[in-house]
Design a protein around this motif. Structure first.
Motif, PDB file in Angstrom:
ATOM      1  N   VAL A 299       0.832  -1.209   0.000  1.00  0.00           N
ATOM      2  CA  VAL A 299       0.000   0.000   0.000  1.00  0.00           C
ATOM      3  C   VAL A 299       0.866   1.259   0.000  1.00  0.00           C
ATOM      4  O   VAL A 299       0.636   2.195  -0.780  1.00  0.00           O
ATOM      5  N   ASN A 300       1.878   1.289   0.849  1.00  0.00           N
ATOM      6  CA  ASN A 300       2.680   2.503   0.962  1.00  0.00           C
ATOM      7  C   ASN A 300       3.639   2.698  -0.204  1.00  0.00           C
ATOM      8  O   ASN A 300       4.227   3.775  -0.344  1.00  0.00           O
ATOM      9  N   ALA A 301       3.765   1.669  -1.048  1.00  0.00           N
ATOM     10  CA  ALA A 301       4.553   1.814  -2.271  1.00  0.00           C
ATOM     11  C   ALA A 301       3.684   2.156  -3.474  1.00  0.00           C
ATOM     12  O   ALA A 301       4.197   2.492  -4.544  1.00  0.00           O
ATOM     13  N   ALA A 302       2.362   2.072  -3.300  1.00  0.00           N
ATOM     14  CA  ALA A 302       1.444   2.294  -4.418  1.00  0.00           C
ATOM     15  C   ALA A 302       1.209   3.782  -4.657  1.00  0.00           C
ATOM     16  O   ALA A 302       1.345   4.604  -3.754  1.00  0.00           O
ATOM     17  N   ASN A 303       0.830   4.089  -5.862  1.00  0.00           N
ATOM     18  CA  ASN A 303       0.516   5.459  -6.234  1.00  0.00           C
ATOM     19  C   ASN A 303      -0.764   5.935  -5.547  1.00  0.00           C
ATOM     20  O   ASN A 303      -1.812   5.314  -5.686  1.00  0.00           O
ATOM     21  N   GLY A 304      -0.667   7.015  -4.745  1.00  0.00           N
ATOM     22  CA  GLY A 304      -1.856   7.634  -4.179  1.00  0.00           C
ATOM     23  C   GLY A 304      -2.507   6.916  -3.028  1.00  0.00           C
ATOM     24  O   GLY A 304      -3.655   7.210  -2.688  1.00  0.00           O
ATOM     25  N   ALA A 305      -1.817   5.964  -2.390  1.00  0.00           N
ATOM     26  CA  ALA A 305      -2.391   5.216  -1.263  1.00  0.00           C
ATOM     27  C   ALA A 305      -1.415   5.217  -0.092  1.00  0.00           C
ATOM     28  O   ALA A 305      -0.195   5.255  -0.283  1.00  0.00           O
ATOM     29  N   ARG A 306      -1.957   5.157   1.105  1.00  0.00           N
ATOM     30  CA  ARG A 306      -1.103   5.079   2.293  1.00  0.00           C
ATOM     31  C   ARG A 306      -1.905   4.500   3.452  1.00  0.00           C
ATOM     32  O   ARG A 306      -3.137   4.572   3.475  1.00  0.00           O
ATOM     33  N   MET A 307      -1.189   3.948   4.421  1.00  0.00           N
ATOM     34  CA  MET A 307      -1.835   3.402   5.610  1.00  0.00           C
ATOM     35  C   MET A 307      -0.866   3.454   6.773  1.00  0.00           C
ATOM     36  O   MET A 307       0.358   3.479   6.601  1.00  0.00           O
ATOM     37  N   GLN A 308      -1.424   3.493   7.982  1.00  0.00           N
ATOM     38  CA  GLN A 308      -0.630   3.405   9.200  1.00  0.00           C
ATOM     39  C   GLN A 308      -0.468   1.933   9.575  1.00  0.00           C
ATOM     40  O   GLN A 308      -1.210   1.068   9.123  1.00  0.00           O
ATOM     41  N   ARG A 309       0.508   1.670  10.422  1.00  0.00           N
ATOM     42  CA  ARG A 309       0.761   0.304  10.869  1.00  0.00           C
ATOM     43  C   ARG A 309      -0.450  -0.238  11.639  1.00  0.00           C
ATOM     44  O   ARG A 309      -1.042   0.457  12.474  1.00  0.00           O
ATOM     45  N   VAL A 320      -7.058   6.510   0.277  1.00  0.00           N
ATOM     46  CA  VAL A 320      -6.880   6.623  -1.180  1.00  0.00           C
ATOM     47  C   VAL A 320      -7.418   7.953  -1.692  1.00  0.00           C
ATOM     48  O   VAL A 320      -7.731   8.099  -2.869  1.00  0.00           O
ATOM     49  N   ARG A 321      -7.512   8.943  -0.823  1.00  0.00           N
ATOM     50  CA  ARG A 321      -8.068  10.238  -1.222  1.00  0.00           C
ATOM     51  C   ARG A 321      -7.233  10.914  -2.305  1.00  0.00           C
ATOM     52  O   ARG A 321      -7.771  11.648  -3.142  1.00  0.00           O
ATOM     53  N   LEU A 325     -10.825   9.689  -6.567  1.00  0.00           N
ATOM     54  CA  LEU A 325     -11.889   8.846  -7.114  1.00  0.00           C
ATOM     55  C   LEU A 325     -13.251   9.255  -6.567  1.00  0.00           C
ATOM     56  O   LEU A 325     -13.400   9.491  -5.366  1.00  0.00           O
ATOM     57  N   ALA A 326     -14.238   9.320  -7.431  1.00  0.00           N
ATOM     58  CA  ALA A 326     -15.601   9.645  -6.989  1.00  0.00           C
ATOM     59  C   ALA A 326     -16.177   8.520  -6.140  1.00  0.00           C
ATOM     60  O   ALA A 326     -16.916   8.758  -5.189  1.00  0.00           O
ATOM     61  N   ASN A 327     -15.844   7.279  -6.474  1.00  0.00           N
ATOM     62  CA  ASN A 327     -16.330   6.108  -5.745  1.00  0.00           C
ATOM     63  C   ASN A 327     -15.192   5.102  -5.646  1.00  0.00           C
ATOM     64  O   ASN A 327     -15.055   4.218  -6.497  1.00  0.00           O
ATOM     65  N   PRO A 328     -14.335   5.224  -4.634  1.00  0.00           N
ATOM     66  CA  PRO A 328     -13.168   4.341  -4.528  1.00  0.00           C
ATOM     67  C   PRO A 328     -13.510   2.857  -4.512  1.00  0.00           C
ATOM     68  O   PRO A 328     -12.850   2.059  -5.181  1.00  0.00           O
ATOM     69  N   GLY A 349     -13.472   8.229   0.994  1.00  0.00           N
ATOM     70  CA  GLY A 349     -12.119   8.314   0.464  1.00  0.00           C
ATOM     71  C   GLY A 349     -11.153   7.316   1.071  1.00  0.00           C
ATOM     72  O   GLY A 349      -9.979   7.272   0.697  1.00  0.00           O
ATOM     73  N   TRP A 350     -11.643   6.511   1.983  1.00  0.00           N
ATOM     74  CA  TRP A 350     -10.836   5.463   2.612  1.00  0.00           C
ATOM     75  C   TRP A 350     -11.425   4.104   2.248  1.00  0.00           C
ATOM     76  O   TRP A 350     -12.592   3.995   1.871  1.00  0.00           O
ATOM     77  N   LEU A 351     -10.613   3.065   2.403  1.00  0.00           N
ATOM     78  CA  LEU A 351     -11.034   1.695   2.149  1.00  0.00           C
ATOM     79  C   LEU A 351     -10.508   0.791   3.264  1.00  0.00           C
ATOM     80  O   LEU A 351      -9.438   1.043   3.825  1.00  0.00           O
ATOM     81  N   ARG A 352     -11.259  -0.270   3.570  1.00  0.00           N
ATOM     82  CA  ARG A 352     -10.796  -1.258   4.547  1.00  0.00           C
ATOM     83  C   ARG A 352     -10.541  -2.580   3.840  1.00  0.00           C
ATOM     84  O   ARG A 352     -11.399  -3.075   3.102  1.00  0.00           O
ATOM     85  N   LEU A 353      -9.357  -3.138   4.070  1.00  0.00           N
ATOM     86  CA  LEU A 353      -8.947  -4.384   3.428  1.00  0.00           C
ATOM     87  C   LEU A 353      -8.747  -5.463   4.489  1.00  0.00           C
ATOM     88  O   LEU A 353      -8.001  -5.272   5.453  1.00  0.00           O
ATOM     89  N   ASN A 354      -9.390  -6.602   4.326  1.00  0.00           N
ATOM     90  CA  ASN A 354      -9.300  -7.746   5.230  1.00  0.00           C
ATOM     91  C   ASN A 354      -8.171  -8.661   4.747  1.00  0.00           C
ATOM     92  O   ASN A 354      -8.281  -9.276   3.692  1.00  0.00           O
ATOM     93  N   PHE A 355      -7.087  -8.748   5.541  1.00  0.00           N
ATOM     94  CA  PHE A 355      -5.961  -9.602   5.140  1.00  0.00           C
ATOM     95  C   PHE A 355      -5.948 -10.947   5.877  1.00  0.00           C
ATOM     96  O   PHE A 355      -4.920 -11.624   5.920  1.00  0.00           O
TER      97      PHE A 355
END
Length: 376
Positions: A299-309, A320-321, A325-328, A349-355
């Motif tokens: 995520v932190n290497a991707a274009n336009g995305a970031r997350m905390q630990r 991903v703000r 994107l109008a609808n991420p 503007g945020w997304l939650r990913l289940n790993f």
């Protein structure tokens, strides 16, 4: 090879998670439901209970209660009395009952798990929100904003601990500040601790809010369940721990006529999970921590995305703000990845990913995530 590396095909099962995208090439990493089999000890216990053949109305039994007491003391150094436990068919039920049991306005912090936002509404309560602050060191409480969001009519504070979706394991110092805030404003604290068994960092530990002091315990409703840690949410078993007798009576009174009996298979699974699954749990935490590291790096290497630990849970909270994107969520679905929409948590503007899935699934999902960011 880890036991958690083996994919289990859920596409043709009763899974809500996978059924959402039936017939589409979309990997579902949204709802908080892991793609791992339950611990063998839980499965064996369920087989024995099913072989009994009778599934009448049931309730907790002494060894089940003892397993809960022993688990809470050994894992969190929290000693409780058996009569403090109120069994529930699910943790969300507990959130809704708490809102009905405590008269007055409700306070919570966003972004937050959606039932925190809906439960006050369903109970006819006014909801006041305070935003968590995202600082360089991670997500923290803004004490000034917390006080400003509190009114004289505020009586219930809904606390998510560990926090879903930001993944914080609140420290003792942070919890003591919250306890002092609750004391100063005479608030009941309903603490959702369903992810307490999913602390991913070895230098951190879960501290039940009610264990802080007798004063904190007296104004607390603690909600717990084995469902997230041991991946048995479909069995419908949770419980509240309410030390204060008057508050417990109010909670139980609010349940009358609307809360059904707890699933007998869920009760059996709960005992086995807390009593017999220590080794499985340790393996799970190590596996999830590895998955967390993969997600964070991608995520932190991707274009336009970031997350905390992520310190706790198996959920990554992704900003991903910058992608504009109008609808991420729809954009990432179009690139084969089903994520939870941050708008449902009070944070567009945020997304939650289940790993909580096998590495092979996660690696494919992360490739799709990178591609979706590039295509934005």
């Amino acid at each position: 090879m880890s036991r958690f590396d083996t994919p289990i095909d859920r596409r043709t099962s009763d899974s809500i998670k996978w059924g959402k995208y039936a017939g589409r090439d979309v990997l579902p990493l949204w709802v908080a439901d892991m793609d791992f089999a339950a611990p063998p000890a839980v499965i064996e216990t369920l087989h024995r209970r099913i072989e009994h053949g009778v599934f009448g109305y049931g309730g907790p039994w002494p060894s089940l209660t003892e397993s809960v007491l022993t688990h809470l003391e050994s894992e969190y150094e929290w000693r409780i009395e058996p009569e403090w436990i109120v069994w529930l068919p699910g943790l969300v039920t507990g959130l809704n009952v708490a809102c009905r049991a405590v008269d007055g306005e409700v306070l919570t912090a966003t972004p937050i798990y959606p039932p925190f936002l809906s439960a006050p509404h369903f109970s006819g309560r006014q909801l006041n929100r305070v935003e968590l602050a995202c600082a360089d060191q991670g997500w923290v409480w803004d004490q000034s904003a917390l006080q400003q969001a509190t009114t004289p009519a505020t009586k219930l504070f809904l606390l998510c601990h560990p926090h879903n979706p930001v993944g914080r394991c609140w420290s003792r110092a942070e919890l003591l500040e919250l306890a002092a805030f609750a004391e100063a404003n005479d608030l009941i604290v309903c603490s959702d601790e369903i992810h307490c068994g999913l602390i991913l960092d070895a230098d951190k530990r879960h501290i039940p809010f009610a264990s802080l002091s007798p004063a904190a315990a007296k104004r607390s409703i603690t909600l717990m369940a084995p469902s997230k840690t041991f991946n048995i949410p479909g069995l419908g078993c949770a419980f509240a721990v309410i030390p204060d007798a008057r508050l417990r009576h109010r909670f139980e009174h609010a349940m009358h006529g609307i809360v059904p009996h707890v699933n007998v298979l869920g009760l059996a699974a709960c005992e086995a999970a807390y009593r017999d699954c220590g080794d499985w749990h340790r393996e799970l935490i190590a596996y999830l921590a590895g998955n967390r590291d993969r997600v964070q790096a991608t995520v932190n290497a991707a274009n336009g995305a970031r997350m905390q630990r992520v310190e706790a849970t198996y959920l990554a909270w992704i900003d991903v703000r910058e992608l504009g994107l109008a609808n991420p969520a729809a954009h990432f679905e179009a690139h084969g990845l089903g994520l939870s929409d941050g708008a449902d948590f009070g944070a567009p503007g945020w997304l939650r990913l289940n790993f909580g899935c096998p590495r092979s699934t996660l690696d494919e999902a992360l490739q799709r995530f990178t591609n979706a960011c590039r295509a934005a």
